[in-house]
Motif scaffolding. Structure first.
Motif, PDB file in Angstrom:
ATOM      1  N   ALA A  62       0.862  -1.206   0.000  1.00 39.34           N
ATOM      2  CA  ALA A  62       0.000   0.000   0.000  1.00 39.34           C
ATOM      3  C   ALA A  62       0.888   1.244   0.000  1.00 39.34           C
ATOM      4  CB  ALA A  62      -0.908  -0.001   1.227  1.00 39.34           C
ATOM      5  N   ASP A  63       1.946   1.226   0.818  1.00 42.69           N
ATOM      6  CA  ASP A  63       2.879   2.362   0.867  1.00 42.69           C
ATOM      7  C   ASP A  63       3.469   2.616  -0.522  1.00 42.69           C
ATOM      8  OD1 ASP A  63       2.384   2.036   3.509  1.00 42.69           O
ATOM      9  OD2 ASP A  63       4.386   1.329   4.052  1.00 42.69           O
ATOM     10  N   TYR A  64       3.889   1.521  -1.170  1.00 44.51           N
ATOM     11  CA  TYR A  64       4.534   1.638  -2.477  1.00 44.51           C
ATOM     12  C   TYR A  64       3.569   2.203  -3.522  1.00 44.51           C
ATOM     13  CZ  TYR A  64       6.516   0.299  -6.950  1.00 44.51           C
ATOM     14  OH  TYR A  64       6.965   0.323  -8.241  1.00 44.51           O
ATOM     15  N   LEU A  67       3.076   5.850  -3.024  1.00 49.40           N
ATOM     16  CA  LEU A  67       4.292   6.568  -3.404  1.00 49.40           C
ATOM     17  C   LEU A  67       4.347   6.734  -4.924  1.00 49.40           C
ATOM     18  CD1 LEU A  67       6.629   7.625  -1.706  1.00 49.40           C
ATOM     19  CD2 LEU A  67       7.902   5.586  -2.314  1.00 49.40           C
ATOM     20  N   ASP A  98      -4.494  -1.444   3.074  1.00 50.04           N
ATOM     21  CA  ASP A  98      -4.361  -0.916   4.432  1.00 50.04           C
ATOM     22  C   ASP A  98      -5.431   0.154   4.659  1.00 50.04           C
ATOM     23  OD1 ASP A  98      -3.726   0.059   6.858  1.00 50.04           O
ATOM     24  OD2 ASP A  98      -1.620   0.486   6.430  1.00 50.04           O
ATOM     25  N   TYR A 100      -6.464   1.600   7.146  1.00 47.96           N
ATOM     26  CA  TYR A 100      -6.234   2.562   8.232  1.00 47.96           C
ATOM     27  C   TYR A 100      -5.244   3.659   7.852  1.00 47.96           C
ATOM     28  CZ  TYR A 100      -8.589  -0.924  11.059  1.00 47.96           C
ATOM     29  OH  TYR A 100      -9.517  -1.799  11.556  1.00 47.96           O
ATOM     30  N   PHE A 101      -4.639   3.548   6.667  1.00 45.11           N
ATOM     31  CA  PHE A 101      -3.558   4.460   6.303  1.00 45.11           C
ATOM     32  C   PHE A 101      -4.126   5.847   5.973  1.00 45.11           C
ATOM     33  CE2 PHE A 101       0.481   4.814   3.464  1.00 45.11           C
ATOM     34  CZ  PHE A 101       1.049   5.628   4.431  1.00 45.11           C
ATOM     35  N   GLN A 102      -3.620   6.845   6.720  1.00 42.28           N
ATOM     36  CA  GLN A 102      -4.112   8.218   6.581  1.00 42.28           C
ATOM     37  C   GLN A 102      -3.783   8.804   5.201  1.00 42.28           C
ATOM     38  OE1 GLN A 102      -2.482  10.704   9.624  1.00 42.28           O
ATOM     39  NE2 GLN A 102      -4.264  12.024   9.673  1.00 42.28           N
ATOM     40  N   GLN A 103      -2.593   8.453   4.709  1.00 46.00           N
ATOM     41  CA  GLN A 103      -2.133   9.022   3.445  1.00 46.00           C
ATOM     42  C   GLN A 103      -3.103   8.719   2.296  1.00 46.00           C
ATOM     43  OE1 GLN A 103       1.535  10.019   3.130  1.00 46.00           O
ATOM     44  NE2 GLN A 103       1.630  10.304   0.936  1.00 46.00           N
ATOM     45  N   PHE A 106      -6.095  11.140   2.432  1.00 44.19           N
ATOM     46  CA  PHE A 106      -5.610  12.513   2.221  1.00 44.19           C
ATOM     47  C   PHE A 106      -5.325  12.739   0.738  1.00 44.19           C
ATOM     48  CE2 PHE A 106      -4.355  13.514   6.732  1.00 44.19           C
ATOM     49  CZ  PHE A 106      -4.969  14.736   6.762  1.00 44.19           C
ATOM     50  N   ARG A 133     -11.440   4.305  10.540  1.00 46.83           N
ATOM     51  CA  ARG A 133     -10.742   5.175  11.505  1.00 46.83           C
ATOM     52  C   ARG A 133     -11.795   5.902  12.346  1.00 46.83           C
ATOM     53  NH1 ARG A 133      -5.305   6.513  10.076  1.00 46.83           N
ATOM     54  NH2 ARG A 133      -5.583   8.463  11.179  1.00 46.83           N
TER      55      ARG A 133
ATOM     56  N   PHE B  39      12.765   5.993   2.779  1.00 45.66           N
ATOM     57  CA  PHE B  39      11.416   5.617   2.338  1.00 45.66           C
ATOM     58  C   PHE B  39      10.359   6.347   3.173  1.00 45.66           C
ATOM     59  CE2 PHE B  39       7.892   2.405   2.004  1.00 45.66           C
ATOM     60  CZ  PHE B  39       7.754   2.447   0.637  1.00 45.66           C
ATOM     61  N   PHE B  43       6.901  10.159   2.669  1.00 46.91           N
ATOM     62  CA  PHE B  43       5.469  10.260   2.972  1.00 46.91           C
ATOM     63  C   PHE B  43       5.181  11.506   3.804  1.00 46.91           C
ATOM     64  CE2 PHE B  43       6.102   5.979   1.741  1.00 46.91           C
ATOM     65  CZ  PHE B  43       4.905   5.588   1.156  1.00 46.91           C
ATOM     66  N   TRP B  45       2.009  11.715   5.738  1.00 45.90           N
ATOM     67  CA  TRP B  45       1.162  11.391   6.883  1.00 45.90           C
ATOM     68  C   TRP B  45       1.447   9.971   7.344  1.00 45.90           C
ATOM     69  CZ3 TRP B  45      -0.903  13.707   2.457  1.00 45.90           C
ATOM     70  CH2 TRP B  45      -1.285  15.039   2.619  1.00 45.90           C
ATOM     71  N   ASP B  46       1.144   9.710   8.603  1.00 48.08           N
ATOM     72  CA  ASP B  46       1.305   8.364   9.173  1.00 48.08           C
ATOM     73  C   ASP B  46       2.712   7.811   8.946  1.00 48.08           C
ATOM     74  OD1 ASP B  46      -0.946   7.783  10.516  1.00 48.08           O
ATOM     75  OD2 ASP B  46      -1.887   6.566   8.973  1.00 48.08           O
ATOM     76  N   LYS B  49       3.688   4.645  10.709  1.00 45.47           N
ATOM     77  CA  LYS B  49       3.093   3.430  10.138  1.00 45.47           C
ATOM     78  C   LYS B  49       4.014   2.882   9.040  1.00 45.47           C
ATOM     79  CE  LYS B  49       0.510   1.630   6.701  1.00 45.47           C
ATOM     80  NZ  LYS B  49       0.928   1.345   5.387  1.00 45.47           N
ATOM     81  N   THR B 229      -0.549  -4.516  10.732  1.00 44.46           N
ATOM     82  CA  THR B 229      -1.394  -3.316  10.580  1.00 44.46           C
ATOM     83  C   THR B 229      -1.805  -2.779  11.947  1.00 44.46           C
ATOM     84  OG1 THR B 229      -2.197  -4.271   8.535  1.00 44.46           O
ATOM     85  CG2 THR B 229      -3.449  -2.425   9.400  1.00 44.46           C
ATOM     86  N   HIS B 233      -0.507   0.964  13.213  1.00 44.59           N
ATOM     87  CA  HIS B 233      -1.456   2.064  13.445  1.00 44.59           C
ATOM     88  C   HIS B 233      -1.767   2.256  14.927  1.00 44.59           C
ATOM     89  CE1 HIS B 233      -2.355   2.949   9.280  1.00 44.59           C
ATOM     90  NE2 HIS B 233      -2.383   1.660   9.040  1.00 44.59           N
TER      91      HIS B 233
END
Lengths: 276, 269
Positions: A62-64, A67, A98, A100-103, A106, A133, B39, B43, B45-46, B49, B229, B233
């Protein structure tokens, strides 16, 4: 023979090295103008399928994805509607991986609602994020904003704001906005109920309490005025030309309390009252 | 019995050290420091995490590499290159060989998880210092450690399954594929069931759901050990709820090892 072999090896090595330096230089030069990311590699798989493929690495994937979306949008001045659809899928995938991820919410709000002109898609992600959330008031805040700003749906915006205002540490502004939109749709009772509930919160500071209390007073006043105007219309078949006429014709003994320094804004053509 | 198992475990562990696998893992840990900070800094936010995700995922990833590219190969080599004769010609039974080998390889995985776990924690801590990262309000280092422990247990379950598949199949590649399939199914079985039920694609009484329910008694549910997760979080979590999964994991390892011993005893080498 040995010297020849050594030289041949050196020659072959030099040849490959030259080719490598040349090709690498060309690639670097060509890709320099393309920015951080010249293409977006969002797999066209449905979000719940990508979760299966990601397994225990769903968080990092999810991060990737986010990004990649961020760098792609940042490096492309013009993005077609088809590309926005791919980006939207990417956000949905990131959310599924994910939730729950805020990004995720946003970026969805920043890019989908504003840049892509896809507020409905942003709202879907925001509402889903809000359900996950439960401690976070921001998804509700943005969803409410999108409803009234982009979709002109004050009714739903009010509902969302009043619901979000109940979240701990949510700004008082949400309840105030919710109640303001509620008036537009003549649903003052619902907003009074929410504001009264908020007033019971011991964590509220003195200023917030006063603000909420004033808002309850004004909402009640508007309710009284509204009923009086309707009564006036029933009797005289027209709306009163000023609010003072309600007192003059003894429908009201006096105009209800107004804690704000501003006067009521009244439209005699529609019978609508505003206070801010 | 223990005094016979210990030398096998010891030799296995030393053999792993000779293969320099652990040094590679250590190197991976050091690289993680730098990558995590870079990495995470990308980002807005968060951030905590992302840092925790990265750290915990590296621990899992390294463990999986050890199992898929190291342990399976090592076990199969013993059979293929007949080095197993050197051990079994001594007064070591087949069951002692299996248990000793499992303990030796488990030790490698444990050390790898420990080293990378410390590296991951350090990289998260370092990120809080360098990029002013704020950890989630309810983030707990104890739960972070619990997550690594559970991940390690999940890896040990997979290792025990790899043992079983090496014993059942005659080829390392077949064992690799079977272990990979088991890992994939183990990670997703629960998800697939939830998707089918939530989308109402099938009724709870359908054959597919019954098949998944049946499979859940045969294949391991590895997703129960994944609390990344929740930790990343800082979501509400009752650590005592992990007691049943821990017992489940240990018993599953025990069953797999027993089956491996049974198969190995019947197998001609």
């Amino acid at each position: 023979m040995v010297i020849f072999k050594k030289n041949a090896l050196f020659l072959v090595f030099s040849l490959f090295l030259s080719l490598f330096i040349f090709s690498n230089g060309m690639i670097k030069e060509k890709r320099k103008i393309l920015g951080a990311s010249y293409s977006i590699d969002i797999p066209s798989t449905p979000p719940n399928v990508i979760k299966l493929l990601a397994g225990e690495f769903s968080g990092i994937i999810a991060d990737y994805l986010l990004l990649q979306i961020g760098s792609y949008i940042g490096s492309n001045s013009e993005i077609s509607q088809d590309q926005w659809k791919i980006i939207h899928l990417g956000f949905e995938q990131a959310f599924e991986l994910d939730p729950y991820f805020q990004q995720t919410y946003f970026q969805a709000q920043a890019f989908l609602a504003w840049d892509a002109n896809m507020p409905e898609s942003a709202i879907r992600i925001l509402e889903a994020a809000g359900r996950k959330r439960t401690w976070d008031w921001r998804p509700g805040y943005y969803a409410g904003f999108d409803y009234y700003y982009f979709l002109n749906d004050f009714n739903t915006a009010s509902d969302i704001y009043l619901k979000t205002a109940k979240i701990k540490n949510a700004p008082v502004l949400l309840a105030l906005l919710g109640s303001r939109f509620a008036i537009k749709d003549k649903r003052t009772e619902a907003s009074i109920a929410v504001l009264k509930l908020m007033l019971k919160d011991n964590d509220l500071n003195k200023n917030d309490k006063k603000e909420i209390s004033d808002r309850i007073t004004i909402l009640k006043s508007i309710e009284v005025l509204d009923k009086a105007i309707q009564q006036f219309k029933k009797i005289f078949l027209v709306y009163p030309s000023t609010l003072d006429e309600l007192v003059y014709y003894q429908i009201l003994k006096q105009l209800p309390e107004n804690p704000y320094s501003k006067k009521y804004t009244y439209n005699p053509d529609t019978g609508e009252i505003k206070f801010d | 019995m223990i005094h016979k198992i210990f030398p096998v475990a010891h030799i296995t562990f030393i053999d792993c050290l000779r293969n320099k696998a652990l040094y590679g893992i250590l190197f991976m840990g050091i690289v993680l420091f730098g990558i995590n900070i870079i990495f995470t800094g990308m980002f807005s936010w968060d951030l905590s995490k992302v840092a925790v995700d990265m750290g915990l995922s590296t621990v899992s990833f390294a463990g999986l590499i050890l199992i898929f590219f190291f342990s399976i190969q090592m076990m199969s080599n013993d059979m293929d290159k007949k080095t197993i004769y050197l051990i079994l010609s001594r007064p070591v039974s087949k069951s002692e060989y299996i248990v000793g080998k499992f303990i030796g390889l488990s030790l490698v995985i444990l050390i790898s998880s420990l080293v990378l776990g410390v590296c991951a924690a350090f990289s998260v801590w370092l990120s809080t210092m360098t990029i002013n990262l704020q950890l989630a309000e309810a983030f707990s280092w104890k739960l972070f450690s619990l997550s690594i422990t559970l991940q390690t247990l999940s890896l040990l379950i997979l290792l025990s399954l790899a043992f079983l598949w090496v014993m059942v199949s005659s080829h390392s590649f077949t064992a690799f594929l079977l272990t990979l399939m088991t890992y994939f199914v183990g990670q997703n079985m629960e998800n697939v069931k939830n998707i089918i039920l939530s989308t109402k694609l099938m009724s709870p009484d359908s054959i597919s759901i019954k098949a998944i329910n049946f499979a859940s008694w045969i294949l391991p549910n590895l997703s129960v050990f994944n609390i990344k997760t929740i930790i990343a979080h800082g979501l509400p979590f009752d650590a005592s709820s992990m007691a049943a999964p821990v017992v489940y994991g240990i018993s599953y390892i025990g069953i797999c090892l027993c089956l491996s011993i049974l198969v190995f005893k019947k197998r001609e080498i």
